[in-house]
Scaffold this motif. Structure first.
Motif, PDB file in Angstrom:
ATOM      1  N   ALA A  73      33.395 -29.576 -52.123  1.00 37.84           N
ATOM      2  CA  ALA A  73      33.782 -28.723 -53.241  1.00 37.84           C
ATOM      3  C   ALA A  73      32.579 -28.394 -54.122  1.00 37.84           C
ATOM      4  N   GLN A  74      32.667 -27.267 -54.791  1.00 39.55           N
ATOM      5  CA  GLN A  74      31.791 -26.974 -55.911  1.00 39.55           C
ATOM      6  C   GLN A  74      32.454 -27.595 -57.137  1.00 39.55           C
ATOM      7  N   THR A  75      31.725 -28.370 -57.911  1.00 37.29           N
ATOM      8  CA  THR A  75      32.353 -29.095 -59.013  1.00 37.29           C
ATOM      9  C   THR A  75      32.029 -28.456 -60.360  1.00 37.29           C
ATOM     10  N   LEU A  76      33.007 -28.550 -61.259  1.00 38.90           N
ATOM     11  CA  LEU A  76      32.876 -28.008 -62.605  1.00 38.90           C
ATOM     12  C   LEU A  76      33.278 -29.070 -63.609  1.00 38.90           C
ATOM     13  N   ASP A  77      32.568 -29.127 -64.727  1.00 42.42           N
ATOM     14  CA  ASP A  77      32.918 -30.067 -65.778  1.00 42.42           C
ATOM     15  C   ASP A  77      34.233 -29.644 -66.429  1.00 42.42           C
ATOM     16  N   ALA A  78      35.090 -30.624 -66.713  1.00 44.95           N
ATOM     17  CA  ALA A  78      36.416 -30.331 -67.257  1.00 44.95           C
ATOM     18  C   ALA A  78      36.422 -30.236 -68.780  1.00 44.95           C
ATOM     19  N   GLY A  79      35.273 -30.169 -69.385  1.00 43.16           N
ATOM     20  CA  GLY A  79      35.182 -30.138 -70.838  1.00 43.16           C
ATOM     21  C   GLY A  79      35.576 -28.795 -71.433  1.00 43.16           C
ATOM     22  N   PRO A  80      35.309 -28.614 -72.722  1.00 39.12           N
ATOM     23  CA  PRO A  80      35.700 -27.385 -73.424  1.00 39.12           C
ATOM     24  C   PRO A  80      35.083 -26.119 -72.839  1.00 39.12           C
ATOM     25  N   GLY A  81      33.991 -26.261 -72.102  1.00 44.85           N
ATOM     26  CA  GLY A  81      33.330 -25.084 -71.531  1.00 44.85           C
ATOM     27  C   GLY A  81      33.871 -24.637 -70.186  1.00 44.85           C
ATOM     28  N   LEU A  82      34.963 -25.250 -69.720  1.00 48.97           N
ATOM     29  CA  LEU A  82      35.484 -24.918 -68.390  1.00 48.97           C
ATOM     30  C   LEU A  82      35.846 -23.445 -68.264  1.00 48.97           C
ATOM     31  N   LEU A  83      36.599 -22.915 -69.216  1.00 47.84           N
ATOM     32  CA  LEU A  83      37.024 -21.521 -69.129  1.00 47.84           C
ATOM     33  C   LEU A  83      35.821 -20.580 -69.089  1.00 47.84           C
ATOM     34  N   GLU A  84      34.844 -20.846 -69.936  1.00 51.37           N
ATOM     35  CA  GLU A  84      33.646 -20.010 -69.957  1.00 51.37           C
ATOM     36  C   GLU A  84      32.932 -20.069 -68.611  1.00 51.37           C
ATOM     37  N   ASN A  85      32.822 -21.260 -68.034  1.00 51.46           N
ATOM     38  CA  ASN A  85      32.147 -21.393 -66.743  1.00 51.46           C
ATOM     39  C   ASN A  85      32.901 -20.663 -65.638  1.00 51.46           C
ATOM     40  N   MET A  87      34.799 -18.060 -65.998  1.00 50.44           N
ATOM     41  CA  MET A  87      34.620 -16.625 -66.197  1.00 50.44           C
ATOM     42  C   MET A  87      33.235 -16.162 -65.743  1.00 50.44           C
ATOM     43  N   LYS A  88      32.226 -17.006 -65.951  1.00 53.33           N
ATOM     44  CA  LYS A  88      30.889 -16.655 -65.472  1.00 53.33           C
ATOM     45  C   LYS A  88      30.861 -16.584 -63.948  1.00 53.33           C
ATOM     46  N   LEU A  89      31.534 -17.540 -63.305  1.00 60.65           N
ATOM     47  CA  LEU A  89      31.552 -17.579 -61.845  1.00 60.65           C
ATOM     48  C   LEU A  89      32.293 -16.401 -61.232  1.00 60.65           C
ATOM     49  N   THR A  90      33.257 -15.857 -61.973  1.00 63.30           N
ATOM     50  CA  THR A  90      34.143 -14.828 -61.425  1.00 63.30           C
ATOM     51  C   THR A  90      33.951 -13.467 -62.088  1.00 63.30           C
ATOM     52  N   ASN A  91      32.813 -13.274 -62.738  1.00 64.72           N
ATOM     53  CA  ASN A  91      32.536 -12.005 -63.413  1.00 64.72           C
ATOM     54  C   ASN A  91      33.634 -11.624 -64.399  1.00 64.72           C
ATOM     55  N   GLY A  92      34.162 -12.638 -65.073  1.00 68.64           N
ATOM     56  CA  GLY A  92      35.154 -12.403 -66.105  1.00 68.64           C
ATOM     57  C   GLY A  92      36.570 -12.205 -65.614  1.00 68.64           C
ATOM     58  N   GLU A  93      36.790 -12.379 -64.309  1.00 68.54           N
ATOM     59  CA  GLU A  93      38.123 -12.103 -63.765  1.00 68.54           C
ATOM     60  C   GLU A  93      39.041 -13.316 -63.737  1.00 68.54           C
ATOM     61  N   GLY A  94      38.518 -14.519 -63.594  1.00 67.21           N
ATOM     62  CA  GLY A  94      39.341 -15.705 -63.393  1.00 67.21           C
ATOM     63  C   GLY A  94      39.508 -15.998 -61.911  1.00 67.21           C
ATOM     64  N   MET A  95      40.034 -17.171 -61.602  1.00 71.28           N
ATOM     65  CA  MET A  95      40.184 -17.604 -60.217  1.00 71.28           C
ATOM     66  C   MET A  95      41.431 -16.991 -59.569  1.00 71.28           C
ATOM     67  N   PRO A  96      41.323 -16.535 -58.320  1.00 65.36           N
ATOM     68  CA  PRO A  96      42.491 -15.997 -57.625  1.00 65.36           C
ATOM     69  C   PRO A  96      43.619 -17.004 -57.478  1.00 65.36           C
ATOM     70  N   VAL A  97      43.249 -18.283 -57.253  1.00 67.80           N
ATOM     71  CA  VAL A  97      44.256 -19.328 -57.095  1.00 67.80           C
ATOM     72  C   VAL A  97      43.847 -20.527 -57.947  1.00 67.80           C
ATOM     73  N   VAL A  98      44.793 -21.029 -58.735  1.00 69.94           N
ATOM     74  CA  VAL A  98      44.562 -22.228 -59.542  1.00 69.94           C
ATOM     75  C   VAL A  98      45.608 -23.264 -59.171  1.00 69.94           C
ATOM     76  N   MET A  99      45.160 -24.430 -58.751  1.00 70.12           N
ATOM     77  CA  MET A  99      46.032 -25.540 -58.366  1.00 70.12           C
ATOM     78  C   MET A  99      45.940 -26.641 -59.417  1.00 70.12           C
ATOM     79  N   GLU A 100      47.057 -26.964 -60.045  1.00 74.89           N
ATOM     80  CA  GLU A 100      47.064 -28.012 -61.067  1.00 74.89           C
ATOM     81  C   GLU A 100      47.545 -29.314 -60.447  1.00 74.89           C
ATOM     82  N   ALA A 101      46.681 -30.351 -60.489  1.00 74.37           N
ATOM     83  CA  ALA A 101      47.013 -31.633 -59.861  1.00 74.37           C
ATOM     84  C   ALA A 101      46.701 -32.804 -60.787  1.00 74.37           C
ATOM     85  N   THR A 102      46.872 -32.593 -62.095  1.00 73.95           N
ATOM     86  CA  THR A 102      46.588 -33.671 -63.044  1.00 73.95           C
ATOM     87  C   THR A 102      47.858 -34.302 -63.609  1.00 73.95           C
ATOM     88  N   GLY A 103      48.932 -33.535 -63.711  1.00 73.91           N
ATOM     89  CA  GLY A 103      50.129 -34.032 -64.369  1.00 73.91           C
ATOM     90  C   GLY A 103      50.012 -34.042 -65.883  1.00 73.91           C
TER      91      GLY A 103
END
Length: 207
Positions: A73-85, A87-103
């Protein structure tokens, strides 16, 4: 316990990953963000990668992120900057698929910000009974996202076993193996925060 027999012990968590990817209609053309690198998050990561997807994983535990990276996997920090990161990775579009596995309810609510317009959100994590989750109503229409839950693994075991047998799933490599006689001590450890164990398997094999 033989290698294939040992791998079969992982059929159930991998089947949950299979069902999650089916619910999210994950293909090799997708980028997938997995929120949470616990046992189920890692299973989702593995199945999504087996389908050819580019997978990003985030977690608050650096050790879990190292494991996710080991599994490709490519890893990302889960801190407050996650959304910004994201958006940078996706040219401001967001991820096509988001899987929530934290509960975690707050993490679940963040999925609508992280997903792209027309994207798919799959909620796999389980919150305590009676816990409510809020999504911004305007975003549901404005972004035309799909939000689905995933729990069952009906008709997923055959695909899970095939993936394990083929070697496409490396999840068993990171298992924490113990002798059955160690069970009491291991369960005592599992209730501790940051216990450092991955999927625990009791086997007569040496570690």
């Amino acid at each position: 316990m033989g290698s294939l027999t040992f791998k079969r012990a992982f059929a159930e968590p991998v089947a949950i990953g299979v069902q999650s990817c089916r619910r999210g209609a994950v293909t090799g053309n997708d980028s997938v963000l997995v929120l949470g690198a616990g046992p189920i998050g890692l299973a989702i990561l593995e199945v999504a990668r087996a389908r050819g997807a580019m997978v990003y994983v985030t977690d608050v535990d650096p050790k879990r992120l190292l494991t996710a990276a080991h599994l490709g996997a490519q890893t990302l920090d889960a801190g407050p900057g996650l959304l910004e990161n994201v958006m940078k990775l996706t040219n401001g579009e967001g991820m096509p698929v988001v899987m929530e596995a934290t509960g975690n309810a707050k993490v679940m609510e963040s999925t609508t910000d992280l997903v792209a317009a027309g994207g798919r959100v799959v909620i796999v994590g389980i919150v305590p009974a009676g816990t409510s989750i809020s999504f911004p109503g305007l975003d549901l229409t404005r972004k035309e996202m799909s939000i689905v839950g995933s729990r069952a693994s009906v008709d997923c075991f055959s695909e899970s076993l095939e993936l394990l047998a083929s070697g496409a799933i490396r999840y068993p490599e990171i298992a924490s193996r113990f002798e059955p006689e160690q069970a009491v001590a291991v369960f005592d450890r599992l209730v501790e925060p940051n216990h450092g164990l991955h999927k625990v398997v009791f086997t007569r094999e040496s570690k």
